[in-house]
Design a protein around this motif. Sequence first.
Motif, short mmCIF file in Angstrom:
data_model
loop_
_atom_site.label_atom_id
_atom_site.label_comp_id
_atom_site.label_asym_id
_atom_site.label_seq_id
_atom_site.Cartn_x
_atom_site.Cartn_y
_atom_site.Cartn_z
N ASP A 1 -27.58 8.46 30.58
CA ASP A 1 -26.38 7.81 29.36
C ASP A 1 -27.62 8.23 28.28
OD1 ASP A 1 -25.04 6.89 27.42
OD2 ASP A 1 -24.17 5.34 28.83
N SER A 2 -27.19 9.27 27.41
CA SER A 2 -27.79 9.27 26.00
C SER A 2 -27.47 8.65 24.79
CB SER A 2 -27.36 10.50 25.30
OG SER A 2 -26.24 11.28 25.45
N TYR A 3 -26.39 7.89 25.17
CA TYR A 3 -25.26 7.43 24.03
C TYR A 3 -26.11 5.65 23.56
CZ TYR A 3 -22.22 4.37 21.66
OH TYR A 3 -20.71 3.92 20.44
N VAL A 4 -26.75 5.22 25.08
CA VAL A 4 -27.59 3.75 24.81
C VAL A 4 -28.91 4.26 24.21
CG1 VAL A 4 -25.85 2.82 25.89
CG2 VAL A 4 -27.74 4.13 27.13
N THR A 5 -29.24 2.24 23.90
CA THR A 5 -30.57 2.70 24.18
C THR A 5 -31.55 1.24 25.39
OG1 THR A 5 -30.43 1.98 21.07
CG2 THR A 5 -33.06 1.20 22.84
N ALA A 6 -31.99 2.34 26.17
CA ALA A 6 -32.79 1.39 27.42
C ALA A 6 -32.44 0.34 27.08
CB ALA A 6 -33.67 2.90 27.78
N SER A 7 -33.79 -0.44 26.30
CA SER A 7 -34.12 -1.56 26.35
C SER A 7 -33.02 -2.58 25.50
CB SER A 7 -35.14 -1.21 24.66
OG SER A 7 -33.73 -1.34 23.77
N VAL B 1 -13.51 9.37 37.19
CA VAL B 1 -13.91 7.97 36.51
C VAL B 1 -15.12 8.19 35.07
CG1 VAL B 1 -15.51 7.36 38.27
CG2 VAL B 1 -13.83 5.18 37.53
N TYR B 2 -16.33 8.81 35.56
CA TYR B 2 -17.24 8.60 34.12
C TYR B 2 -16.49 8.98 33.54
CZ TYR B 2 -20.67 10.62 30.96
OH TYR B 2 -20.89 10.61 29.33
N TYR B 3 -15.38 9.50 33.16
CA TYR B 3 -14.95 9.88 31.58
C TYR B 3 -14.13 9.42 31.24
CZ TYR B 3 -16.71 14.66 31.99
OH TYR B 3 -17.86 16.00 32.30
N ASP B 4 -13.52 8.58 31.93
CA ASP B 4 -12.59 7.30 31.52
C ASP B 4 -13.43 5.94 31.23
OD1 ASP B 4 -10.32 8.12 32.91
OD2 ASP B 4 -10.59 7.56 34.79
N LEU B 5 -14.61 5.81 32.28
CA LEU B 5 -15.91 4.43 31.80
C LEU B 5 -16.50 5.28 29.69
CD1 LEU B 5 -17.92 4.20 34.79
CD2 LEU B 5 -16.28 2.29 33.94
N LEU B 6 -16.28 6.71 30.88
CA LEU B 6 -16.93 6.93 28.37
C LEU B 6 -15.83 7.22 27.47
CD1 LEU B 6 -18.82 8.60 27.08
CD2 LEU B 6 -18.26 10.74 27.43
N GLU B 7 -14.35 7.22 27.56
CA GLU B 7 -13.92 6.92 26.88
C GLU B 7 -13.84 5.83 26.31
OE1 GLU B 7 -8.78 6.73 26.35
OE2 GLU B 7 -9.91 8.47 27.88
N ARG B 8 -13.93 4.52 26.94
CA ARG B 8 -13.97 2.59 27.40
C ARG B 8 -15.33 2.65 26.43
NH1 ARG B 8 -11.25 -1.42 28.54
NH2 ARG B 8 -11.41 -2.85 27.30
N ASP C 1 -15.26 1.00 22.06
CA ASP C 1 -15.28 -0.18 22.05
C ASP C 1 -16.48 -0.53 21.15
OD1 ASP C 1 -13.87 -1.27 23.28
OD2 ASP C 1 -14.43 -1.67 25.26
N LYS C 2 -18.06 1.21 21.67
CA LYS C 2 -18.79 0.99 20.54
C LYS C 2 -20.18 0.35 21.43
CE LYS C 2 -17.91 2.28 16.16
NZ LYS C 2 -16.18 3.02 16.32
N ASN C 3 -20.23 0.34 22.52
CA ASN C 3 -20.56 -0.83 23.63
C ASN C 3 -22.09 0.14 24.02
OD1 ASN C 3 -21.74 -1.96 25.68
ND2 ASN C 3 -19.88 -2.70 26.92
#
Length: 140
Positions: free
Chosen positions: A29-35, A47-54, A58-60
């Motif tokens: 996942d390139s969107y998150v900060t690992a720490s 299901v990846y694309y469903d999770l990605l959309e959410r 949510d900017k999670n």
Amino acid sequence: SPKSLLRHPDVVSKKEELLSGSFQEIIDDSYVTASKVKRVLLCTGKVYYDLLERQQKDKNKEVAIVRIEQLFPLVHSQVKKVLDRYKNAELKWVQEEPRNMGYWGYMLRTFQRPGDITYIGRKEAASPATGQTRPLLRPG
């Protein structure tokens, strides 16, 4: 593959990726900060694309979504390398299929120690299709 992915705007590759890139068995996942990640979702397919959309909606940035593109043989060294980035995060397997179908059993055996990975998905069922929840004909 589900037909919904045929025209999905995120299911594309750039020409350069096709010409000079290579197949990736595991995609981090390139969107998150690992720490800052508290939960890692392993998944494959649509299901990846469903999770990605959410996640994006949510900017999670506390949940990382890791795609497993090659399930067998699973490249354990690559999985370990990615998961080592998320040392303190809980690990979940997500699938659309019912618990007794899909790759959950395989993933459970792959991680081997109870508690290493837990399941998110539908409860066990006789069929992968949800079907009709109400009777088609009314009695009487």
